[in-house]
Design a protein around this motif. Structure first.
Motif, PDB file in Angstrom:
ATOM      1  N   ASN A  20       0.838  -1.199   0.000  1.00  0.00           N
ATOM      2  CA  ASN A  20       0.000   0.000   0.000  1.00  0.00           C
ATOM      3  C   ASN A  20       0.872   1.248   0.000  1.00  0.00           C
ATOM      4  O   ASN A  20       1.843   1.332   0.758  1.00  0.00           O
ATOM      5  N   THR A  21       0.532   2.208  -0.843  1.00  0.00           N
ATOM      6  CA  THR A  21       1.266   3.467  -0.874  1.00  0.00           C
ATOM      7  C   THR A  21       0.452   4.566  -0.200  1.00  0.00           C
ATOM      8  O   THR A  21      -0.766   4.459  -0.052  1.00  0.00           O
ATOM      9  N   TYR A  22       1.151   5.622   0.193  1.00  0.00           N
ATOM     10  CA  TYR A  22       0.533   6.725   0.917  1.00  0.00           C
ATOM     11  C   TYR A  22       0.860   8.037   0.205  1.00  0.00           C
ATOM     12  O   TYR A  22       1.730   8.083  -0.668  1.00  0.00           O
ATOM     13  N   ASN A  23       0.162   9.094   0.601  1.00  0.00           N
ATOM     14  CA  ASN A  23       0.431  10.414   0.038  1.00  0.00           C
ATOM     15  C   ASN A  23       1.546  11.109   0.824  1.00  0.00           C
ATOM     16  O   ASN A  23       1.425  12.259   1.244  1.00  0.00           O
ATOM     17  N   ALA A  24       2.620  10.384   1.018  1.00  0.00           N
ATOM     18  CA  ALA A  24       3.774  10.899   1.757  1.00  0.00           C
ATOM     19  C   ALA A  24       4.974  10.030   1.411  1.00  0.00           C
ATOM     20  O   ALA A  24       4.826   8.885   0.967  1.00  0.00           O
ATOM     21  N   GLY A  25       6.159  10.575   1.615  1.00  0.00           N
ATOM     22  CA  GLY A  25       7.354   9.802   1.309  1.00  0.00           C
ATOM     23  C   GLY A  25       8.605  10.481   1.821  1.00  0.00           C
ATOM     24  O   GLY A  25       8.553  11.486   2.541  1.00  0.00           O
ATOM     25  N   LEU A  31      17.707   9.072  23.694  1.00  0.00           N
ATOM     26  CA  LEU A  31      17.175  10.050  22.749  1.00  0.00           C
ATOM     27  C   LEU A  31      15.987  10.765  23.381  1.00  0.00           C
ATOM     28  O   LEU A  31      15.037  10.119  23.834  1.00  0.00           O
ATOM     29  N   ALA A  32      16.038  12.092  23.405  1.00  0.00           N
ATOM     30  CA  ALA A  32      14.911  12.890  23.899  1.00  0.00           C
ATOM     31  C   ALA A  32      14.141  13.396  22.685  1.00  0.00           C
ATOM     32  O   ALA A  32      14.569  14.319  21.997  1.00  0.00           O
ATOM     33  N   GLN A  33      13.000  12.769  22.407  1.00  0.00           N
ATOM     34  CA  GLN A  33      12.243  13.075  21.200  1.00  0.00           C
ATOM     35  C   GLN A  33      11.386  14.325  21.368  1.00  0.00           C
ATOM     36  O   GLN A  33      10.939  14.647  22.463  1.00  0.00           O
ATOM     37  N   LYS A  34      11.164  15.016  20.267  1.00  0.00           N
ATOM     38  CA  LYS A  34      10.293  16.185  20.252  1.00  0.00           C
ATOM     39  C   LYS A  34       8.874  15.774  19.853  1.00  0.00           C
ATOM     40  O   LYS A  34       8.686  14.780  19.144  1.00  0.00           O
ATOM     41  N   PRO A  35       7.866  16.550  20.257  1.00  0.00           N
ATOM     42  CA  PRO A  35       6.483  16.225  19.863  1.00  0.00           C
ATOM     43  C   PRO A  35       6.296  16.152  18.351  1.00  0.00           C
ATOM     44  O   PRO A  35       5.454  15.389  17.868  1.00  0.00           O
ATOM     45  N   TYR A  36       7.071  16.926  17.592  1.00  0.00           N
ATOM     46  CA  TYR A  36       6.927  16.914  16.133  1.00  0.00           C
ATOM     47  C   TYR A  36       7.118  15.518  15.557  1.00  0.00           C
ATOM     48  O   TYR A  36       6.467  15.149  14.575  1.00  0.00           O
ATOM     49  N   LEU A  37       7.989  14.725  16.174  1.00  0.00           N
ATOM     50  CA  LEU A  37       8.257  13.388  15.656  1.00  0.00           C
ATOM     51  C   LEU A  37       7.042  12.484  15.780  1.00  0.00           C
ATOM     52  O   LEU A  37       6.725  11.725  14.859  1.00  0.00           O
ATOM     53  N   THR A  38       6.367  12.543  16.891  1.00  0.00           N
ATOM     54  CA  THR A  38       5.296  11.584  17.166  1.00  0.00           C
ATOM     55  C   THR A  38       3.898  12.142  16.930  1.00  0.00           C
ATOM     56  O   THR A  38       2.917  11.417  17.084  1.00  0.00           O
ATOM     57  N   ASN A  39       3.800  13.419  16.572  1.00  0.00           N
ATOM     58  CA  ASN A  39       2.498  13.997  16.240  1.00  0.00           C
ATOM     59  C   ASN A  39       2.399  14.149  14.725  1.00  0.00           C
ATOM     60  O   ASN A  39       3.112  14.945  14.129  1.00  0.00           O
ATOM     61  N   ALA A  40       1.532  13.382  14.106  1.00  0.00           N
ATOM     62  CA  ALA A  40       1.356  13.446  12.658  1.00  0.00           C
ATOM     63  C   ALA A  40      -0.131  13.456  12.337  1.00  0.00           C
ATOM     64  O   ALA A  40      -0.945  12.872  13.061  1.00  0.00           O
ATOM     65  N   SER A  41      -0.481  14.106  11.232  1.00  0.00           N
ATOM     66  CA  SER A  41      -1.888  14.262  10.874  1.00  0.00           C
ATOM     67  C   SER A  41      -2.475  13.022  10.216  1.00  0.00           C
ATOM     68  O   SER A  41      -3.692  12.891  10.119  1.00  0.00           O
ATOM     69  N   ASP A  42      -1.630  12.112   9.731  1.00  0.00           N
ATOM     70  CA  ASP A  42      -2.144  10.881   9.129  1.00  0.00           C
ATOM     71  C   ASP A  42      -1.085   9.789   9.207  1.00  0.00           C
ATOM     72  O   ASP A  42       0.076  10.031   9.558  1.00  0.00           O
TER      73      ASP A  42
END
Length: 272
Positions: free
Chosen positions: A105-110, A192-203
């Motif tokens: 399956n492909t997605y609209n992201a890459g 590793l101290a991760q930022k919210p940007y890494l784990t917050n995604a819209s899809d």
């Protein structure tokens, strides 16, 4: 004469107020818009082309914001479904790779890969004003590694559609605020101290490409470190933390752990 001068002064004041109220973190760009990526690589996004002469016009705007270029394309109401081509300018054998899962399956992201096949950035395509109404479906493809093709299947021809293309030239600091080797009871661990940007995604698609991109950053920085080993096991630990331990203050990857499969890693709470 006095009234004319007063009106002009008022207009000038409003113009200056409006200008100063615009966001200072973003700037409009014409033609090709460029980002600087790792290793002095430049990535450019060009003006979109709509390959359907029957489409009743479109507008677009490209905005550069921090590490990203955001291109907004608005398709006017039309009974025809457009195909949009967005050229990407690479200068050192980079290419676009559309994300594909294990089932095909492909997605609209890459991801954007360099000539060594490491991810140096991400891209995504989103239909932003549909609001779950099912007015259109979008499907993305890649042509020749440097052209993003977006097929738009419109369901309601009398309404405009807005599509956002976002390209991000990422670095390690895009995803993590800190990285360091620590000692945990005599065992070396990469913390590793991760930022919210890494784990917050819209899809789902965007989440998957971020995970792949972030891992490539970790591995490329630390692979040459004499404390690094067991790359496959470290990758499974990283994926496990991303999938099931997003909210932990830090992710600890330990190379001494046995090289087992992903499921076994998950059962062992990410550190088998």
């Amino acid at each position: 004469m006095f009234k004319l001068k007063k009106s002009f002064a008022g207009f000038l004041g409003l113009f200056m107020l409006f200008s100063l109220s615009q966001p200072s973190t973003a700037s409009a760009i014409d033609k090709f818009s460029y980002l600087s990526a790792e290793e002095k690589v430049k990535i450019g996004i060009g003006s979109p082309r709509v390959n359907n002469e029957h489409v009743n016009g479109y507008t677009f705007q490209s905005i550069k914001k921090e590490e990203s270029i955001i291109q907004t394309i608005t398709i006017n109401p039309s009974v025809f479904s457009p195909v949009i081509e967005i050229p990407i300018d690479f200068q050192n054998e980079e290419n676009l790779i559309l994300y594909q899962d294990s089932l095909g399956n492909t997605y609209n992201a890459g991801n954007i890969h360099n000539k060594n096949h490491n991810s140096i950035g991400i891209f995504s395509v989103q239909l932003v004003n549909d609001q779950g109404k099912g007015r259109a479906n979008i499907t993305s493809k890649i042509k020749d590694g440097n052209t993003l093709i977006v097929n738009v299947d419109k369901k309601y021809p009398l309404e405009p559609l807005t599509i956002i293309i976002e390209i991000t030239a990422s670095t390690f600091s895009t995803y993590f605020s800190e990285m360091k080797w620590i000692d945990r009871g005599g065992i070396k661990s990469l913390s590793l101290a991760q930022k919210p940007y890494l784990t917050n995604a819209s899809d789902d698609g965007l989440e998957r490409v971020k995970k792949l991109d972030a891992w490539d950053k970790v591995a490329s920085i630390h692979r040459s470190n004499n404390q690094w080993s067991n790359t496959n096991g470290m990758r499974n630990q990283f994926d496990c933390h991303f999938d099931f331990a997003k909210k932990k203050d830090s992710w600890n990857l330990e190379p001494h752990r046995p090289n087992v499969d992903y499921l076994t890693t998950v059962i062992a709470r990410c550190n088998p």
